[in-house]
Design an enzyme around this catalytic site. Structure first.
Site, PDB file in Angstrom:
ATOM      1  N   HIS A 188       0.829  -1.211   0.000  1.00 36.27           N
ATOM      2  CA  HIS A 188       0.000   0.000   0.000  1.00 36.27           C
ATOM      3  C   HIS A 188       0.863   1.260   0.000  1.00 36.27           C
ATOM      4  CE1 HIS A 188      -3.158   2.720   1.924  1.00 36.27           C
ATOM      5  NE2 HIS A 188      -3.792   2.216   0.879  1.00 36.27           N
ATOM      6  N   TYR A 228      -9.313  13.845  -4.086  1.00 35.91           N
ATOM      7  CA  TYR A 228      -8.844  13.488  -2.755  1.00 35.91           C
ATOM      8  C   TYR A 228      -7.776  14.487  -2.301  1.00 35.91           C
ATOM      9  CZ  TYR A 228     -10.761   8.736  -3.553  1.00 35.91           C
ATOM     10  OH  TYR A 228     -11.569   7.666  -3.815  1.00 35.91           O
TER      11      TYR A 228
END
Length: 719
Positions: free
Chosen positions: A461, A494
């Site tokens: 990630h 975002y």
């Protein structure tokens, strides 16, 4: 007694007394931790509140209505599915708040039904009429005039009817497979010859056709299922249609790839095929469905009553996003926003042309804040410059989620064609993006890029790019470490931070990180980076302990954190210890928060806010101030067990004084927001702030700040 006296590890449950609790006193875990799943539901409730807010532009309210529904779908497919699996497996282990899986499911069912009633009321009685007044109509067949009916009739004959397949239920026939998240019509039929009644299913093919079918002019729509329902006689000639009702199923979409998988690509592809047949977790039905249709569905799908959700109005409001994208109606939307170029990435002079990213990095580290500052003229240009630069030897990048049209991945292909070493760590297990990532991975491999699929037992990630450039007799590492995905689409939606640096130690750490991902290296430590699952958990705990130990009345310490989710029990206990020692702890948590703030004697020094709004808050920041020293990290990890123990994550320190000042300013603005922020109390209630004087909106302020800085850097007068 030590400042870090343990809060408690008891699992008994009793009401929490609101008196000050002496340090070291046992407090039940059920009084220290909020339920993870119920906390997520409270987050989605905040999204719903934005849909209900008349101060939000109308089209944005429709968007939040859609987001609420999409969020809930994913929650059922993963989290609720896992709870049902635990119930079937007779898992008795209690979560920190003391609830069993079955108890949690019962509470979720009750609260989701209540939220569902509000969600339907918001759309049917507020948004739908308001849209109609503005000229954007979602109509039923009975509302159409003659011209509209003629348009629909033609569309049905030419495009809809040919792809419909009615399937009988019962009469010795196998119950039809119902795909995940698909809309279906249940139809109760009577044979006029035999007088027998039977149920049939008609799938609404919204994967092939628009869910909201546009009429001439493009500002009026008819739901596809309403058109099909109006033409059932054409599907069942010679039968009497007694009743009909819409339903939708949600299936378990989670999967786990074995650590022993010999070929990760094949293993993920196999699991994706199996995902289609996951257990049904939820059945949504239109309110008022006849028991003659509902009971066969419940029986065939083997569902419990708490898996049934009766909905008023339209089902699957996630599809409203197609209505939101209707051209025009600018007055119903947020004002358009165009990200500005980070001032240090502009060339000197009056033209304001974009400068080279690497030359700016050589003058010192810089921080880019998306979507206020451009992803295109920073991250994407960083990679494309490296591809064109003859002195660049290697480009390495992680890919967790990226867009279909991302220029970053094709840039790696061009780098390979130019003789550079190109390495891409593609995470095949990025949930719901697996197919896109597999396609990119295969295209990269075919072009000769070194593709690594990650470690079977760990998701990768981390967000990192490493450029290796020859400069004279040595090489220099140019590094980007970010909080968000390398996705140009979400970079406009975002809020994320990215650090560009040539710091030799950070560069060496990122190089070691890529070696860990691509080879058999397993570094035991890093120079400056905190990397999960190697040293991040202990590194953050040490930062909390050091901040606690340095605290005094004369020189108070402070902890500020911004993240998407706070779940990890050990981290929460450490923050409780800091609070009990008198350290002020300010947390900005967008989503799940299992920490209970404002408990006297435990967490009265902890404040928790949540900021939502036009942009999705996504950045992760961990800042510790103590004894005149400031330590700050940004990166990919939330404080959840999965991030700290089961993923490869990276947090980088931010050490430059000017960049630290930017981060402090960002954190303070978020904590001061009083228009799109909620505050969490000790009872688990999120109370929305309202201005009691000066109005503060962090996202609006940061947009204005970005424009002012861009204008100042270009020499144009400020507004």
């Amino acid at each position: 007694m030590s400042k870090r006296a343990s809060s408690t590890r008891s699992t008994t449950s009793k009401p929490l007394e609101r008196d000050v609790i002496p340090q070291g006193t046992d407090v039940p875990d059920s009084d220290l931790f909020f339920n993870r799943e119920l906390s997520w539901l409270a987050f989605n409730n905040r999204v719903l509140q934005l849909a209900e807010d008349p101060a939000v532009p109308l089209m944005e309210r429709v968007k939040f209505c859609s987001i609420y529904a999409r969020n809930l779908d994913e929650f059922f497919m993963i989290r609720v599915a896992r709870l049902h699996e635990q119930v079937r497996g007779r898992v008795a282990r209690l979560v920190p708040d003391g609830a069993t899986p079955g108890e949690t499911l019962d509470k979720l069912h009750e609260r989701i039904l209540e939220q569902g009633r509000r969600h339907a009321d918001c759309f049917e009685n507020q948004l739908r009429p308001a849209l109609s007044e503005k000229g954007l109509r979602i109509l039923c067949m009975k509302d159409l005039d003659a011209d509209g009916r003629a348009q629909v009739e033609q569309r049905f004959r030419e495009q809809i009817f040919p792809v419909l397949t009615p399937l009988a239920i019962g009469l010795g026939r196998h119950f039809p497979y119902i795909s995940n998240l698909s809309l279906s019509l249940a139809v109760l039929l009577r044979d006029p010859v035999t007088e027998l009644e039977n149920v049939a299913r008609v799938k609404v093919p919204k994967e092939l056709l628009p869910r909201f079918v546009p009429l001439k002019g493009g500002t009026s729509f008819v739901p596809l299922e309403d058109i099909i329902a109006h033409h059932l006689d054409a599907l069942f000639p010679g039968m009497e249609v007694l009743d009909r009702g819409l339903f939708r199923v949600t299936r378990d979409a989670d999967f786990t790839v074995s650590e022993d998988a010999e070929d990760l690509l094949v293993a993920v592809q196999t699991e994706l095929r199996q995902r289609r047949f996951g257990d049904v977790i939820r059945l949504e039905v239109q309110a008022g469905m006849s028991p003659k249709m509902l009971e066969p569905l419940m029986e065939a799908l083997a569902l419990e009553p708490r898996q049934l959700y009766e909905e008023q109005g339209l089902l699957d409001l996630s599809d409203l996003m197609s209505v939101v994208s209707t051209p025009g109606f600018a007055e119903l939307r947020d004002p358009p926003w165009t990200p500005v170029t980070q001032p240090r990435l502009k060339a000197e002079g009056d033209g304001g042309e974009v400068g080279t990213v690497m030359s700016a990095m050589r003058r010192g580290a810089l921080l880019v804040h998306h979507p206020y500052e451009s992803f295109t003229t920073s991250v994407e240009r960083f990679v494309t410059e490296a591809v064109e630069d003859p002195d660049v030897l290697a480009i390495k990048q992680t890919v967790y989620r990226t867009s279909d049209k991302s220029p970053l991945v094709p840039a790696l292909i061009r780098a390979t064609e130019r003789g550079k070493q190109a390495v891409c760590m593609v995470e095949l297990k990025a949930r719901f993006d697996e197919r896109t990532n597999i396609q990119w991975a295969l295209a990269l491999e075919e072009a000769g890029v070194h593709v690594v699929y990650g470690i079977p037992g760990l998701k990768t990630h981390a967000k990192a790019i490493l450029i290796v450039r020859r400069e004279g007799e040595r090489v220099r590492h140019y590094v980007h470490v970010g909080t968000g995905n390398y996705n140009s689409k979400t970079a406009r939606l975002y809020t994320d931070l990215g650090l560009f640096t040539t710091d030799p130690e950070i560069g060496a750490d990122v190089a070691d990180l890529f070696n860990f991902l691509t080879g058999f290296a397993r570094p035991k430590s890093f120079r400056k980076l905190l990397v999960a699952p190697i040293n991040m958990r202990e590194g953050l705990l040490q930062e909390i302990r050091r901040t606690l130990d340095a605290h005094s009345a004369e020189r108070p310490s402070r902890i500020q954190m911004k993240m998407n989710a706070l779940v990890d029990p050990a981290m929460i206990r450490a923050l409780y210890d800091a609070s009990r020692a008198g350290v002020k702890v300010d947390l900005n948590v967008r989503g799940i928060c299992c920490l209970r703030p404002q408990v006297p004697g435990v967490s009265e020094n902890i404040r928790v806010v949540s900021t939502l709004g036009r942009f999705l808050e996504h950045s992760r920041i961990y800042l510790f101030e103590r004894g005149g020293e400031t330590r700050c990290y940004i990166g990919s990890a939330d404080l959840m067990p999965r991030n700290l123990d089961h993923r490869v994550e990276a947090l980088t320190p931010v050490e430059d004084a000017q960049l630290l000042a930017q981060i402090r300013d960002l954190l303070e603005r978020g904590l001061s927001d009083n228009t799109h922020a909620w505050v969490l109390d000790a009872n688990g209630t999120w109370k929305r702030r309202s201005p009691e004087g000066e109005k503060r909106w962090v996202q609006g302020e940061l947009m204005e700040r970005a424009v002012r800085m861009a204008q100042a850097s270009s020499g144009r007068p400020l507004p």
